[in-house]
Design a protein around this motif. Structure first.
Motif, PDB file in Angstrom:
ATOM      1  N   PHE A  83       0.841  -1.201   0.000  1.00 49.86           N
ATOM      2  CA  PHE A  83       0.000   0.000   0.000  1.00 49.86           C
ATOM      3  C   PHE A  83       0.871   1.245   0.000  1.00 49.86           C
ATOM      4  CE2 PHE A  83      -2.509   3.260   2.250  1.00 49.86           C
ATOM      5  CZ  PHE A  83      -3.724   3.193   1.576  1.00 49.86           C
ATOM      6  N   GLN A  84       0.459   2.201  -0.820  1.00 49.71           N
ATOM      7  CA  GLN A  84       1.136   3.500  -0.808  1.00 49.71           C
ATOM      8  C   GLN A  84       0.126   4.581  -1.173  1.00 49.71           C
ATOM      9  OE1 GLN A  84       2.443   5.917  -3.451  1.00 49.71           O
ATOM     10  NE2 GLN A  84       2.902   7.115  -1.606  1.00 49.71           N
ATOM     11  N   ASP A  85      -0.416   5.229  -0.136  1.00 48.86           N
ATOM     12  CA  ASP A  85      -1.378   6.320  -0.309  1.00 48.86           C
ATOM     13  C   ASP A  85      -2.485   5.926  -1.291  1.00 48.86           C
ATOM     14  OD1 ASP A  85      -2.552   8.748   0.143  1.00 48.86           O
ATOM     15  OD2 ASP A  85      -1.171   9.907  -1.109  1.00 48.86           O
ATOM     16  N   GLY A  86      -3.079   4.773  -1.058  1.00 47.70           N
ATOM     17  CA  GLY A  86      -4.077   4.238  -1.979  1.00 47.70           C
ATOM     18  C   GLY A  86      -5.461   4.816  -1.787  1.00 47.70           C
ATOM     19  N   ALA A  87      -6.348   4.414  -2.687  1.00 51.84           N
ATOM     20  CA  ALA A  87      -7.701   4.961  -2.732  1.00 51.84           C
ATOM     21  C   ALA A  87      -8.688   4.119  -1.936  1.00 51.84           C
ATOM     22  CB  ALA A  87      -8.172   5.047  -4.187  1.00 51.84           C
ATOM     23  N   ALA A  88      -9.734   4.796  -1.479  1.00 49.06           N
ATOM     24  CA  ALA A  88     -10.950   4.161  -0.979  1.00 49.06           C
ATOM     25  C   ALA A  88     -12.087   4.622  -1.891  1.00 49.06           C
ATOM     26  CB  ALA A  88     -11.230   4.562   0.459  1.00 49.06           C
ATOM     27  N   ILE A  89     -13.021   3.724  -2.172  1.00 53.30           N
ATOM     28  CA  ILE A  89     -14.135   4.052  -3.043  1.00 53.30           C
ATOM     29  C   ILE A  89     -15.345   4.398  -2.166  1.00 53.30           C
ATOM     30  CG2 ILE A  89     -15.477   3.333  -5.043  1.00 53.30           C
ATOM     31  CD1 ILE A  89     -12.378   3.306  -5.373  1.00 53.30           C
ATOM     32  N   THR A  90     -15.859   5.598  -2.337  1.00 51.25           N
ATOM     33  CA  THR A  90     -16.977   6.062  -1.511  1.00 51.25           C
ATOM     34  C   THR A  90     -18.223   6.239  -2.370  1.00 51.25           C
ATOM     35  OG1 THR A  90     -16.387   8.397  -1.864  1.00 51.25           O
ATOM     36  CG2 THR A  90     -15.396   7.281   0.034  1.00 51.25           C
ATOM     37  N   GLY A  91     -19.384   6.249  -1.700  1.00 49.17           N
ATOM     38  CA  GLY A  91     -20.631   6.614  -2.356  1.00 49.17           C
ATOM     39  C   GLY A  91     -21.278   5.534  -3.195  1.00 49.17           C
ATOM     40  N   LEU A  92     -20.843   4.283  -3.086  1.00 46.93           N
ATOM     41  CA  LEU A  92     -21.507   3.205  -3.817  1.00 46.93           C
ATOM     42  C   LEU A  92     -22.874   2.939  -3.185  1.00 46.93           C
ATOM     43  CD1 LEU A  92     -18.570   0.676  -4.389  1.00 46.93           C
ATOM     44  CD2 LEU A  92     -19.445   2.406  -5.963  1.00 46.93           C
ATOM     45  N   SER A  93     -23.877   2.747  -4.026  1.00 46.45           N
ATOM     46  CA  SER A  93     -25.236   2.646  -3.488  1.00 46.45           C
ATOM     47  C   SER A  93     -25.957   1.394  -3.958  1.00 46.45           C
ATOM     48  CB  SER A  93     -26.048   3.882  -3.891  1.00 46.45           C
ATOM     49  OG  SER A  93     -26.051   4.045  -5.305  1.00 46.45           O
ATOM     50  N   GLY A  94     -25.251   0.285  -4.057  1.00 50.87           N
ATOM     51  CA  GLY A  94     -25.899  -0.964  -4.420  1.00 50.87           C
ATOM     52  C   GLY A  94     -26.128  -1.069  -5.910  1.00 50.87           C
ATOM     53  N   GLY A  95     -27.289  -1.563  -6.305  1.00 52.04           N
ATOM     54  CA  GLY A  95     -27.557  -1.800  -7.720  1.00 52.04           C
ATOM     55  C   GLY A  95     -26.638  -2.881  -8.238  1.00 52.04           C
ATOM     56  N   ASN A  96     -26.018  -2.623  -9.381  1.00 55.53           N
ATOM     57  CA  ASN A  96     -25.075  -3.582  -9.959  1.00 55.53           C
ATOM     58  C   ASN A  96     -23.650  -3.360  -9.473  1.00 55.53           C
ATOM     59  OD1 ASN A  96     -26.897  -5.062 -11.505  1.00 55.53           O
ATOM     60  ND2 ASN A  96     -26.827  -3.586 -13.186  1.00 55.53           N
ATOM     61  N   SER A  97     -23.455  -2.406  -8.561  1.00 50.99           N
ATOM     62  CA  SER A  97     -22.120  -2.170  -8.007  1.00 50.99           C
ATOM     63  C   SER A  97     -21.777  -3.262  -6.999  1.00 50.99           C
ATOM     64  CB  SER A  97     -22.050  -0.806  -7.329  1.00 50.99           C
ATOM     65  OG  SER A  97     -22.316   0.238  -8.252  1.00 50.99           O
ATOM     66  N   SER A  98     -20.521  -3.691  -7.006  1.00 46.02           N
ATOM     67  CA  SER A  98     -20.078  -4.751  -6.102  1.00 46.02           C
ATOM     68  C   SER A  98     -18.852  -4.313  -5.324  1.00 46.02           C
ATOM     69  CB  SER A  98     -19.737  -6.022  -6.893  1.00 46.02           C
ATOM     70  OG  SER A  98     -20.873  -6.545  -7.527  1.00 46.02           O
ATOM     71  N   VAL A  99     -18.822  -4.685  -4.078  1.00 40.78           N
ATOM     72  CA  VAL A  99     -17.647  -4.484  -3.239  1.00 40.78           C
ATOM     73  C   VAL A  99     -16.822  -5.758  -3.300  1.00 40.78           C
ATOM     74  CG1 VAL A  99     -16.800  -4.102  -0.900  1.00 40.78           C
ATOM     75  CG2 VAL A  99     -18.810  -2.850  -1.723  1.00 40.78           C
ATOM     76  N   LEU A 100     -15.591  -5.643  -3.781  1.00 38.59           N
ATOM     77  CA  LEU A 100     -14.704  -6.801  -3.874  1.00 38.59           C
ATOM     78  C   LEU A 100     -13.879  -6.983  -2.605  1.00 38.59           C
ATOM     79  CD1 LEU A 100     -13.390  -6.258  -7.525  1.00 38.59           C
ATOM     80  CD2 LEU A 100     -15.353  -7.611  -6.765  1.00 38.59           C
ATOM     81  N   GLY A 101     -13.511  -5.871  -1.970  1.00 37.73           N
ATOM     82  CA  GLY A 101     -12.700  -5.944  -0.759  1.00 37.73           C
ATOM     83  C   GLY A 101     -12.862  -4.689   0.071  1.00 37.73           C
ATOM     84  N   ARG A 102     -12.584  -4.819   1.360  1.00 39.85           N
ATOM     85  CA  ARG A 102     -12.667  -3.689   2.286  1.00 39.85           C
ATOM     86  C   ARG A 102     -11.390  -3.599   3.118  1.00 39.85           C
ATOM     87  NH1 ARG A 102     -17.728  -1.449   2.968  1.00 39.85           N
ATOM     88  NH2 ARG A 102     -19.468  -2.588   2.020  1.00 39.85           N
ATOM     89  N   TYR A 103     -11.034  -2.383   3.502  1.00 37.90           N
ATOM     90  CA  TYR A 103      -9.934  -2.207   4.449  1.00 37.90           C
ATOM     91  C   TYR A 103     -10.390  -2.750   5.797  1.00 37.90           C
ATOM     92  CZ  TYR A 103      -7.798   0.742   0.904  1.00 37.90           C
ATOM     93  OH  TYR A 103      -7.241   1.203  -0.272  1.00 37.90           O
ATOM     94  N   SER A 104      -9.590  -3.607   6.374  1.00 39.45           N
ATOM     95  CA  SER A 104     -10.019  -4.367   7.553  1.00 39.45           C
ATOM     96  C   SER A 104     -10.343  -3.479   8.744  1.00 39.45           C
ATOM     97  CB  SER A 104      -8.928  -5.378   7.937  1.00 39.45           C
ATOM     98  OG  SER A 104      -8.657  -6.265   6.886  1.00 39.45           O
ATOM     99  N   GLN A 105      -9.545  -2.439   8.962  1.00 43.92           N
ATOM    100  CA  GLN A 105      -9.674  -1.676  10.196  1.00 43.92           C
ATOM    101  C   GLN A 105     -10.938  -0.825  10.245  1.00 43.92           C
ATOM    102  OE1 GLN A 105      -6.279  -0.484  12.414  1.00 43.92           O
ATOM    103  NE2 GLN A 105      -6.905   1.667  12.476  1.00 43.92           N
ATOM    104  N   ASN A 106     -11.299  -0.199   9.125  1.00 44.46           N
ATOM    105  CA  ASN A 106     -12.453   0.707   9.174  1.00 44.46           C
ATOM    106  C   ASN A 106     -13.591   0.327   8.229  1.00 44.46           C
ATOM    107  OD1 ASN A 106     -11.371   1.410   6.715  1.00 44.46           O
ATOM    108  ND2 ASN A 106     -10.835   3.508   7.284  1.00 44.46           N
ATOM    109  N   GLY A 107     -13.418  -0.722   7.433  1.00 47.59           N
ATOM    110  CA  GLY A 107     -14.488  -1.165   6.559  1.00 47.59           C
ATOM    111  C   GLY A 107     -14.675  -0.369   5.287  1.00 47.59           C
ATOM    112  N   ASP A 108     -13.788   0.596   5.036  1.00 48.75           N
ATOM    113  CA  ASP A 108     -13.881   1.346   3.785  1.00 48.75           C
ATOM    114  C   ASP A 108     -13.702   0.419   2.589  1.00 48.75           C
ATOM    115  OD1 ASP A 108     -14.212   3.673   5.206  1.00 48.75           O
ATOM    116  OD2 ASP A 108     -12.187   4.440   4.848  1.00 48.75           O
ATOM    117  N   VAL A 109     -14.312   0.782   1.472  1.00 47.74           N
ATOM    118  CA  VAL A 109     -14.221  -0.040   0.269  1.00 47.74           C
ATOM    119  C   VAL A 109     -12.825   0.084  -0.337  1.00 47.74           C
ATOM    120  CG1 VAL A 109     -15.121  -0.448  -2.052  1.00 47.74           C
ATOM    121  CG2 VAL A 109     -16.681   0.171  -0.186  1.00 47.74           C
ATOM    122  N   ALA A 110     -12.123  -1.033  -0.408  1.00 51.43           N
ATOM    123  CA  ALA A 110     -10.768  -1.063  -0.951  1.00 51.43           C
ATOM    124  C   ALA A 110     -10.741  -1.476  -2.413  1.00 51.43           C
ATOM    125  CB  ALA A 110      -9.895  -2.026  -0.137  1.00 51.43           C
TER     126      ALA A 110
END
Length: 307
Positions: free
Chosen positions: A183-210
């Motif tokens: 990891f080096q200053d990586g992104a989190a994906i915010t504002g996903l609202s379901g539908g056909n969007s899928s969460v593939l992974g999350r940051y373990s500590q805070n649950g943000d979408v990785a």
């Protein structure tokens, strides 16, 4: 003799479905390499794609390559991959002129955009290509509440990854928790609202979408904020270790590619129980198999007529 001819015809069908004709449809990927990518990042992404279950044929594109990003170079291509890089603003200054071409590649051609770290940021809109659903964006994970990493140094971070295919020690639908990833200053994906969007992974500590997979027109956008493609040399360059092993995240990298392409690996049973369940962008891949199978059965028909 007739049995021999029929057996030969069936061999043609088998070869057409799984052999040299199928290889002619080997998926193709363009991987950006240039000022907007960090040293070694493009090569690591290319290696991941080439060695993935899909076995991509990779061509580098960029201002200093034999091929640059254009509507012509994107024709007949399955994936455009944007690797990690040093700076979002400078990357955007270079790539903004290709926004229309890349969007058309995804929305009209049904292509896949794979963004790694900076490539994920570029899929957002501050600034970026605007490839995410309305209301979604790619933001800096280190600035989020309860982030595990709060600086810009090269390091490792933990993620929870739900596999979309059976690979290594994991089965489709199984979630690997607290996996260490480069990891080096990586992104989190915010504002996903379901539908056909899928969460593939999350940051373990805070649950943000990785990592995420979202539709765009006929195509798909797959983003990962960390670096599952990182090679052993990356760790050694910064004197880093990975408690899971220096090459331990390759299964996550392969699964990321598989999710983007809609393949389900060895286990094809559905396991859609929540937003963590993958959407199945598999039409393009399934269509690729249709022509070889059709040719094979045509050959069988000719052989039977010949008999």
């Amino acid at each position: 003799m007739r049995f021999h001819r029929l057996l030969t015809a069936w061999a043609v069908v088998s070869t057409t479905s799984n052999g040299f004709i199928a290889n002619a449809a080997q998926p193709r990927a363009l991987v950006y390499r240039g000022p907007a990518a960090c040293k070694g990042c493009a090569e690591a992404v290319a290696q991941l794609l080439e060695n993935s279950p899909q076995k991509f044929t990779v061509t580098y594109v960029g201002p200093n390559e034999d091929t640059n990003i254009s509507s012509d170079s994107l024709k007949g291509v399955d994936v455009y991959a944007q690797p990690g890089g040093p700076d979002l603003n400078s990357a955007w200054a270079e790539l903004q002129d290709h926004q229309t071409e890349l969007r058309d590649f995804i929305t009209k051609q049904g292509g896949r955009y794979l963004g790694f770290c900076l490539g994920a940021f570029l899929a957002g809109s501050t600034p970026g290509l605007g490839l995410l659903p309305e209301g979604a964006n790619a933001v800096s994970e280190r600035k989020q509440d309860n982030a595990q990493v709060t600086n810009t140094r090269d390091t490792i971070i933990q993620i929870d990854w739900t596999f979309r295919s059976s690979i290594g020690n994991y089965s489709k639908g199984e979630t690997a928790v607290n996996r260490w990833v480069y990891f080096q200053d990586g992104a989190a994906i915010t504002g996903l609202s379901g539908g056909n969007s899928s969460v593939l992974g999350r940051y373990s500590q805070n649950g943000d979408v990785a990592a995420s997979l979202t539709p765009l027109g006929k195509g798909w956008v797959a983003l990962v904020g960390a670096h599952p493609e990182a090679t052993k040399s990356w760790y050694r360059s910064y004197d880093l270790s990975n408690p899971d092993g220096l090459n331990s995240t390759i299964d996550i990298g392969y699964d990321f590619v598989t999710a983007a392409m809609g393949r389900t690996g060895t286990n094809t049973t559905s396991n859609k129980t929540s937003e963590e369940s993958a959407a199945n962008p598999g039409g393009q891949q399934q269509g690729r198999l249709a022509l070889p199978c059709l040719l094979g059965w045509f050959a069988l028909g000719l052989a039977i007529f010949w008999i």
